[in-house]
Design a protein around this motif. Structure first.
Motif, PDB file in Angstrom:
ATOM      1  N   VAL A  26       0.849  -1.022  -0.127  1.00 31.31           N
ATOM      2  CA  VAL A  26       0.103  -0.124  -0.114  1.00 31.31           C
ATOM      3  C   VAL A  26       0.803   1.354  -0.116  1.00 31.31           C
ATOM      4  CG1 VAL A  26      -1.811   1.327   1.326  1.00 31.31           C
ATOM      5  CG2 VAL A  26      -1.873  -1.228   1.262  1.00 31.31           C
ATOM      6  N   THR A  27       0.532   2.272  -0.892  1.00 31.39           N
ATOM      7  CA  THR A  27       1.505   3.210  -0.976  1.00 31.39           C
ATOM      8  C   THR A  27       0.967   4.527  -0.992  1.00 31.39           C
ATOM      9  OG1 THR A  27       1.595   3.160  -3.524  1.00 31.39           O
ATOM     10  CG2 THR A  27       3.248   2.163  -2.118  1.00 31.39           C
ATOM     11  N   PRO A  28       1.412   5.625  -0.325  1.00 23.16           N
ATOM     12  CA  PRO A  28       2.655   5.469   0.233  1.00 23.16           C
ATOM     13  C   PRO A  28       2.502   5.182   1.680  1.00 23.16           C
ATOM     14  CG  PRO A  28       2.044   7.829   0.171  1.00 23.16           C
ATOM     15  CD  PRO A  28       0.881   7.012  -0.452  1.00 23.16           C
ATOM     16  N   VAL A  29       3.491   4.654   2.282  1.00 19.31           N
ATOM     17  CA  VAL A  29       3.907   4.755   3.623  1.00 19.31           C
ATOM     18  C   VAL A  29       5.117   5.556   3.805  1.00 19.31           C
ATOM     19  CG1 VAL A  29       4.670   3.366   5.675  1.00 19.31           C
ATOM     20  CG2 VAL A  29       3.326   2.148   4.116  1.00 19.31           C
ATOM     21  N   ILE A  30       4.724   6.691   5.038  1.00 15.06           N
ATOM     22  CA  ILE A  30       5.546   7.758   5.425  1.00 15.06           C
ATOM     23  C   ILE A  30       6.057   7.275   6.728  1.00 15.06           C
ATOM     24  CG2 ILE A  30       6.171  10.115   5.607  1.00 15.06           C
ATOM     25  CD1 ILE A  30       3.863  10.337   3.294  1.00 15.06           C
ATOM     26  N   LEU A  31       7.339   7.353   7.026  1.00 12.02           N
ATOM     27  CA  LEU A  31       8.100   6.843   8.377  1.00 12.02           C
ATOM     28  C   LEU A  31       8.516   8.178   8.559  1.00 12.02           C
ATOM     29  CD1 LEU A  31       9.632   3.484   7.351  1.00 12.02           C
ATOM     30  CD2 LEU A  31       7.373   3.782   8.307  1.00 12.02           C
ATOM     31  N   ILE A  32       8.337   8.838   9.982  1.00  9.32           N
ATOM     32  CA  ILE A  32       8.985   9.849  10.424  1.00  9.32           C
ATOM     33  C   ILE A  32       9.734   9.705  11.670  1.00  9.32           C
ATOM     34  CG2 ILE A  32       8.465  12.136  11.572  1.00  9.32           C
ATOM     35  CD1 ILE A  32       5.741  11.832   9.809  1.00  9.32           C
ATOM     36  N   ASP A  53      13.725   7.838  13.149  1.00  5.22           N
ATOM     37  CA  ASP A  53      14.383   6.777  12.639  1.00  5.22           C
ATOM     38  C   ASP A  53      13.659   5.519  11.901  1.00  5.22           C
ATOM     39  OD1 ASP A  53      16.188   4.515  12.748  1.00  5.22           O
ATOM     40  OD2 ASP A  53      16.673   4.566  14.739  1.00  5.22           O
ATOM     41  N   PRO A  54      14.113   5.562  10.661  1.00  2.44           N
ATOM     42  CA  PRO A  54      13.430   4.436   9.885  1.00  2.44           C
ATOM     43  C   PRO A  54      13.108   3.140  10.392  1.00  2.44           C
ATOM     44  CG  PRO A  54      14.722   5.590   8.747  1.00  2.44           C
ATOM     45  CD  PRO A  54      15.052   5.965   9.946  1.00  2.44           C
ATOM     46  N   ALA A  55      14.257   2.563  11.105  1.00  2.13           N
ATOM     47  CA  ALA A  55      14.159   1.130  11.984  1.00  2.13           C
ATOM     48  C   ALA A  55      13.168   1.433  13.055  1.00  2.13           C
ATOM     49  CB  ALA A  55      15.601   0.824  12.414  1.00  2.13           C
ATOM     50  N   HIS A  56      12.971   2.531  13.935  1.00  2.00           N
ATOM     51  CA  HIS A  56      12.182   2.543  14.805  1.00  2.00           C
ATOM     52  C   HIS A  56      11.294   3.883  14.656  1.00  2.00           C
ATOM     53  CE1 HIS A  56      13.895  -1.048  16.422  1.00  2.00           C
ATOM     54  NE2 HIS A  56      14.815  -0.278  16.282  1.00  2.00           N
ATOM     55  N   PRO A  57      10.530   4.171  13.792  1.00  2.00           N
ATOM     56  CA  PRO A  57       9.698   5.370  13.466  1.00  2.00           C
ATOM     57  C   PRO A  57       8.907   5.701  14.636  1.00  2.00           C
ATOM     58  CG  PRO A  57       8.747   3.874  11.953  1.00  2.00           C
ATOM     59  CD  PRO A  57       9.897   3.135  12.696  1.00  2.00           C
ATOM     60  N   THR A  58       8.841   7.158  14.855  1.00  3.15           N
ATOM     61  CA  THR A  58       8.046   7.725  16.008  1.00  3.15           C
ATOM     62  C   THR A  58       6.584   7.881  15.362  1.00  3.15           C
ATOM     63  OG1 THR A  58       8.772   9.854  15.408  1.00  3.15           O
ATOM     64  CG2 THR A  58       9.703   9.064  17.220  1.00  3.15           C
ATOM     65  N   VAL A  59       6.392   7.889  13.966  1.00  2.88           N
ATOM     66  CA  VAL A  59       5.191   8.070  13.357  1.00  2.88           C
ATOM     67  C   VAL A  59       5.101   7.163  12.056  1.00  2.88           C
ATOM     68  CG1 VAL A  59       3.574   9.640  12.099  1.00  2.88           C
ATOM     69  CG2 VAL A  59       4.669  10.232  14.243  1.00  2.88           C
ATOM     70  N   VAL A  60       4.145   6.508  11.930  1.00  5.15           N
ATOM     71  CA  VAL A  60       3.943   5.825  10.449  1.00  5.15           C
ATOM     72  C   VAL A  60       2.553   6.164   9.968  1.00  5.15           C
ATOM     73  CG1 VAL A  60       3.670   3.560   9.486  1.00  5.15           C
ATOM     74  CG2 VAL A  60       5.061   3.781  11.586  1.00  5.15           C
ATOM     75  N   LEU A  61       2.485   6.826   8.823  1.00  5.34           N
ATOM     76  CA  LEU A  61       1.409   6.962   8.158  1.00  5.34           C
ATOM     77  C   LEU A  61       1.178   5.970   6.920  1.00  5.34           C
ATOM     78  CD1 LEU A  61       2.022  11.047   8.172  1.00  5.34           C
ATOM     79  CD2 LEU A  61       0.691   9.649   9.779  1.00  5.34           C
ATOM     80  N   VAL A  62       0.030   5.879   6.764  1.00  3.82           N
ATOM     81  CA  VAL A  62      -0.496   5.039   5.480  1.00  3.82           C
ATOM     82  C   VAL A  62      -1.393   5.708   4.531  1.00  3.82           C
ATOM     83  CG1 VAL A  62      -1.360   2.712   4.598  1.00  3.82           C
ATOM     84  CG2 VAL A  62       0.299   2.666   6.770  1.00  3.82           C
ATOM     85  N   GLU A  63      -0.978   6.065   3.605  1.00  7.88           N
ATOM     86  CA  GLU A  63      -1.705   6.888   2.589  1.00  7.88           C
ATOM     87  C   GLU A  63      -2.624   8.219   3.262  1.00  7.88           C
ATOM     88  OE1 GLU A  63      -4.623   3.822   1.263  1.00  7.88           O
ATOM     89  OE2 GLU A  63      -3.764   3.853  -0.429  1.00  7.88           O
ATOM     90  N   GLU A 117      -3.235  15.130   7.443  1.00 10.40           N
ATOM     91  CA  GLU A 117      -2.486  14.133   8.257  1.00 10.40           C
ATOM     92  C   GLU A 117      -1.179  14.480   8.322  1.00 10.40           C
ATOM     93  OE1 GLU A 117      -5.798  10.406   8.477  1.00 10.40           O
ATOM     94  OE2 GLU A 117      -4.633  10.818   6.444  1.00 10.40           O
ATOM     95  N   LEU A 118      -0.502  14.381   7.128  1.00 11.22           N
ATOM     96  CA  LEU A 118       0.947  14.644   6.980  1.00 11.22           C
ATOM     97  C   LEU A 118       1.401  15.940   7.735  1.00 11.22           C
ATOM     98  CD1 LEU A 118       3.756  13.548   5.869  1.00 11.22           C
ATOM     99  CD2 LEU A 118       2.931  14.441   3.789  1.00 11.22           C
ATOM    100  N   GLY A 119       0.670  16.948   7.336  1.00 10.46           N
ATOM    101  CA  GLY A 119       1.122  18.009   8.092  1.00 10.46           C
ATOM    102  C   GLY A 119       1.043  18.233   9.360  1.00 10.46           C
ATOM    103  N   GLY A 120       0.014  17.669  10.187  1.00 11.04           N
ATOM    104  CA  GLY A 120      -0.275  17.540  11.428  1.00 11.04           C
ATOM    105  C   GLY A 120       1.026  16.715  12.239  1.00 11.04           C
ATOM    106  N   ALA A 121       1.401  15.465  11.245  1.00 10.03           N
ATOM    107  CA  ALA A 121       2.510  14.704  11.703  1.00 10.03           C
ATOM    108  C   ALA A 121       3.746  15.393  11.935  1.00 10.03           C
ATOM    109  CB  ALA A 121       2.413  13.544  11.038  1.00 10.03           C
ATOM    110  N   ILE A 122       4.137  16.405  10.832  1.00 10.50           N
ATOM    111  CA  ILE A 122       5.420  16.900  10.853  1.00 10.50           C
ATOM    112  C   ILE A 122       5.481  18.402  11.363  1.00 10.50           C
ATOM    113  CG2 ILE A 122       6.332  15.729   8.899  1.00 10.50           C
ATOM    114  CD1 ILE A 122       5.534  18.117   7.082  1.00 10.50           C
ATOM    115  N   GLY A 123       4.039  18.737  12.013  1.00 17.97           N
ATOM    116  CA  GLY A 123       3.992  20.086  12.674  1.00 17.97           C
ATOM    117  C   GLY A 123       3.634  21.180  11.764  1.00 17.97           C
ATOM    118  N   ALA A 124       3.512  20.978  10.349  1.00 22.54           N
ATOM    119  CA  ALA A 124       3.006  21.888   9.590  1.00 22.54           C
ATOM    120  C   ALA A 124       1.810  22.145   9.126  1.00 22.54           C
ATOM    121  CB  ALA A 124       3.696  21.704   8.189  1.00 22.54           C
ATOM    122  N   GLY A 125       0.684  21.349   9.985  1.00 23.68           N
ATOM    123  CA  GLY A 125      -0.553  21.468   9.441  1.00 23.68           C
ATOM    124  C   GLY A 125      -1.277  22.502  10.264  1.00 23.68           C
TER     125      GLY A 125
END
Length: 90
Positions: free
Chosen positions: A59-65, A67-77, A82-90
């Protein structure tokens, strides 16, 4: 437009032909936020990561925020909101 400089590392696991991947990449580009993009169709490690977050499906995209090995946030599609809120830009 406020340009953020306090973001964490962002990794996008997507496909070049996926409309949601294209939109998410464009959104980050518009904000001037750097990210790493890995194409799951060409990168077996990225594909395995992608599938690990989707019950074995791609399923794409998956966005990891974070450390990719242990991300603090995982967003699927995610939506742009949602992306803006996760990165503090929303």
């Amino acid at each position: 437009m406020d340009q953020r400089t306090d973001y964490t590392e962002i990794l996008i696991l997507g496909r070049d032909t996926c409309e949601d991947t294209i939109r998410s990449r464009g959104y980050l580009h518009q904000l001037g936020i750097p990210y790493v993009y890995r194409n799951v169709e060409l990168d077996t490690e990225a594909d395995a990561w992608n599938r690990s977050y989707n019950g074995g499906d791609r399923v794409t995209p998956v966005i990891l925020i974070g450390d990719p090995a242990h991300p603090t946030v995982v967003l699927v599609e995610p939506s742009d909101e949602e992306l803006g809120g996760a990165i503090g830009a929303g």
